[in-house]
Design an enzyme around this catalytic site. Structure first.
Site, PDB file in Angstrom:
ATOM      1  N   LYS A 243       0.818  -1.213   0.000  1.00  0.00           N
ATOM      2  CA  LYS A 243       0.000   0.000   0.000  1.00  0.00           C
ATOM      3  C   LYS A 243       0.851   1.262   0.000  1.00  0.00           C
ATOM      4  O   LYS A 243       0.494   2.268  -0.598  1.00  0.00           O
ATOM      5  CB  LYS A 243      -0.956  -0.004   1.196  1.00  0.00           C
ATOM      6  CG  LYS A 243      -2.115  -0.977   1.032  1.00  0.00           C
ATOM      7  CD  LYS A 243      -3.128  -0.835   2.146  1.00  0.00           C
ATOM      8  CE  LYS A 243      -4.317  -1.761   1.909  1.00  0.00           C
ATOM      9  NZ  LYS A 243      -5.328  -1.655   2.980  1.00  0.00           N
ATOM     10  N   ARG A 244       1.994   1.210   0.673  1.00  0.00           N
ATOM     11  CA  ARG A 244       2.842   2.407   0.699  1.00  0.00           C
ATOM     12  C   ARG A 244       3.447   2.683  -0.675  1.00  0.00           C
ATOM     13  O   ARG A 244       3.824   3.805  -0.984  1.00  0.00           O
ATOM     14  CB  ARG A 244       3.941   2.260   1.748  1.00  0.00           C
ATOM     15  CG  ARG A 244       4.991   1.196   1.422  1.00  0.00           C
ATOM     16  CD  ARG A 244       5.958   1.009   2.592  1.00  0.00           C
ATOM     17  NE  ARG A 244       6.883  -0.076   2.344  1.00  0.00           N
ATOM     18  CZ  ARG A 244       8.039   0.046   1.731  1.00  0.00           C
ATOM     19  NH1 ARG A 244       8.405   1.239   1.256  1.00  0.00           N
ATOM     20  NH2 ARG A 244       8.827  -0.986   1.550  1.00  0.00           N
TER      21      ARG A 244
END
Length: 475
Positions: A243-244
């Site tokens: 997600k980052r």
């Protein structure tokens, strides 16, 4: 005569349409378009516990927003379970599959033995050639595929090249569970055959599945589609996409203010290339796209590159189209309630007038709305801390002197506004910034905005003079 190309995108509705799935859909769509074929959509909803209507809607909405339109109605895999069971029974009747009556305890013992012997396959074929008459009472059997136990399975992959899998590493997989539900491996083969899929384009995490599925195709006497397994997408640091890095749902990219054309252009470059070119129209992509230009190495996702590309498309998109997208996006923003309360037709007309200046440096639609926020603000506006510092006594005195100059403008045009402000600064021997900076603070409440003359013009004479008077009156 060559068969018409038919591709398929086959997501499982257990979550959002993530960025890797969006790229897979795009490559299937592009290849079908490039070859004058069709892309079909199949929702693989056989996992009833995890499949949700919300996820199905998210997938359909994501594809529609990306403008990746599929041909024909979507096919839902679960609705075809009877057909899958029929094929499993056909394989049993032909001696290509068999019923297995192993207990959970026996299967666990096989797994432990395989681990101890460092073997990939765990099922030992106990019921492969055993007489069903020996079946124990009270056990509902599974149906297992009678896989080749020697030699190798060769996949001629359009991206990965020739891939060889040793058959001894592939055990007799389950086709039909003991409760009669078909497994993914069987359902995919049957559906792809019945949908007349000619090319299977998907992530390379499915390579082992391709070997197993090829064996099922051969056992059924069906033609094997062309395989093209795409490299996975990694983060800019080379690690698995998280997600980052950008492993978000397509709806998140929409909410962040990316344009579908920009995201399509960026995604296609994650694995596919055409020389050193970076920017392609949809028409160019359809003309140029082919599977042979897809690399084997994992692609790296880079937000900075996506932002730059999005900025290019914002600048090249018509003002009216951008205005439509801003109006659609506004309800999704955190501060949407305040903005929507002020967003009447008059305000949107001002946004449209300001668009050429607003979009010049904006990299996302969210940034574009942020730059336009001063147009939504109701009087009297409250300058932020930095802008308030610019509005000291001397600055307000200069603005007070500017007021009658602006009031005298008979035709409020961009040219007349600029001429009046410049003439005022020159007549009073002020550097232009000494007038423009406090003027920007008074009109927008910020220290950064589109060009100050654009701001004056777009606000209109009454609103601009009113905002200046609001600040001057504080002295």
């Amino acid at each position: 005569m060559t068969a018409k190309v038919i591709t398929r995108f086959a997501p499982s509705p257990t979550g959002f349409l993530h960025i890797g799935g969006a790229r897979t859909a795009l490559f299937n769509w592009l290849y079908a378009k490039a070859k004058g074929g069709r892309m079909l959509l199949r929702i693989e909803d056989t996992d009833r516990a995890r499949s949700t209507e919300g996820a199905i809607d998210a997938i359909l909405d994501g594809l529609s927003w990306l403008e990746l339109n599929w041909d024909e109605d979507p096919i839902f895999q679960y609705s075809r379970a009877d057909r899958h069971r029929e094929i499993a029974e056909t394989l049993v009747a032909d001696g290509k599959a068999y019923k297995c009556y192993c207990t959970p305890e026996e299967l666990q013992a096989m797994r432990e033995k395989a681990r101890a012997e460092d073997r990939a396959s765990s099922y030992d074929g106990t019921w492969r050639n055993r007489d069903p008459a020996d079946a124990p009472a009270g056990i509902d059997p599974v149906i297992r595929f009678k896989a080749p136990d020697a030699g190798e399975t060769v996949i001629e992959d359009r991206v990965q090249g020739q891939v060889r899998v040793q058959n001894k590493d592939l055990d007799d997989l389950i086709l039909l569970r003991s409760n009669g539900t078909p497994t993914y491996m069987l359902s995919v083969v049957v559906d792809d055959h019945d949908m007349e899929i000619t090319h299977i384009i998907r992530g390379d995490d499915h390579l082992t599945n391709a070997a197993r599925q090829s064996q099922i195709y051969k056992a059924l006497g069906w033609d094997i589609p062309v395989f093209a397994h795409l490299p996975l997408i990694h983060g800019p640091d080379g690690a698995k996409l998280s997600k980052r890095h950008g492993a978000l749902g397509v709806e998140a990219y929409r909410a962040m203010g990316y344009l579908p054309v920009a995201l399509r252009n960026y995604l296609v470059r994650l694995g596919w290339s055409h020389g050193d070119e970076e920017i392609f129209s949809t028409e160019q992509l359809i003309e140029l796209f082919d599977l042979d230009a897809i690399g084997r190495s994992p692609a790296r996702f880079d937000f900075a590159k996506l932002e730059n590309l999005n900025g290019h498309y914002i600048r090249s998109t018509s003002d009216d189209d951008l205005l439509t997208r801003l109006r659609e996006l506004l309800p999704e923003l955190d501060n949407s309630r305040e903005l929507q309360e002020a967003a009447g037709d008059e305000v949107w007309e001002k946004v449209r007038l300001a668009m050429p200046s607003l979009k010049e440096r904006a990299k996302t639609l969210v940034e574009l709305i942020d730059k336009a926020e001063f147009l939504f603000v109701k009087r009297p506006l409250t300058p932020d801390a930095k802008a308030a510092k610019l509005l000291d006594a001397d600055a307000l005195s200069r603005l007070g002197g500017l007021l009658p100059v602006l009031e005298k403008i008979e035709v409020w045009s961009l040219e007349n506004v600029e001429a009046a402000v410049r003439a005022y600064a020159e007549a009073n021997e002020f550097k232009l910034g000494k007038v423009a900076q406090p003027l920007r603070a008074a009109l927008t409440g910020r220290t950064a905005s589109p060009g100050i003359f654009d701001v004056l013009f777009v606000l209109g004479q009454d609103e601009a003079l009113g905002r200046i008077k609001d600040q001057v009156s504080k002295t």
